[in-house]
Scaffold this active site. Sequence first.
Site, PDB file in Angstrom:
ATOM      1  CB  THR A  21      -7.818  -4.337 -17.694  1.00 30.72           C
ATOM      2  OG1 THR A  21      -6.230  -4.470 -17.532  1.00 30.72           O
ATOM      3  CG2 THR A  21      -8.113  -3.104 -16.947  1.00 30.72           C
ATOM      4  CG  ASN A  48      -7.173  -4.470  -6.589  1.00 29.78           C
ATOM      5  OD1 ASN A  48      -7.496  -3.275  -6.241  1.00 29.78           O
ATOM      6  ND2 ASN A  48      -6.967  -4.717  -7.973  1.00 29.78           N
ATOM      7  CG  ASN A  70      -1.127   1.981  -6.884  1.00 33.12           C
ATOM      8  OD1 ASN A  70      -1.504   0.855  -6.715  1.00 33.12           O
ATOM      9  ND2 ASN A  70      -0.686   2.263  -8.074  1.00 33.12           N
ATOM     10  CD  GLU A  96       8.711  -6.685  19.667  1.00 35.26           C
ATOM     11  OE1 GLU A  96       7.751  -6.145  20.464  1.00 35.26           O
ATOM     12  OE2 GLU A  96      10.039  -6.503  19.620  1.00 35.26           O
TER      13      GLU A  96
END
Length: 107
Positions: A21, A48, A70, A96
Amino acid sequence: VDYGEKSKLSFTVFPSETVSTCCIGPYNCVLSMDWLLHQAEISVVMDNEALYGICQRNLDIKRPSYDDINRLIAKPISLMTQSLRFGGEINVDLEEIQTNLVPFPRL
C-alpha cells in the site's frame, strides 16, 4: 549487537505492487539488503507477488488478505526452525543447514 560465532538466520519478504500500500517499499528493501548480506549467514528471501499468486492459483483464494499470506509464510519458517525448537537425533543445527544450502562462501 554482535553475537560472534552464532549463525544468524533471516527471513525477508520482498514487496510487490499487488499487495503493498506504500510506494517506498522497494527502496527500503534495496537499502536493507546490504545490511542483511553482511549480518546474516542464512537469508531466506520470499517474493510477496509469488506468495500472492500461490494463494490465488493453488489455494483458490480470489483476493488473499495479509492473514492468508502470513499463514503461507509461517509454514516454511516453522519447518526450517523446527530443529532449533525440538531436540532429537535427526534434527540439524543452523551450521549444517548453512553448509547444505550454500555450497560456496560469499566472495
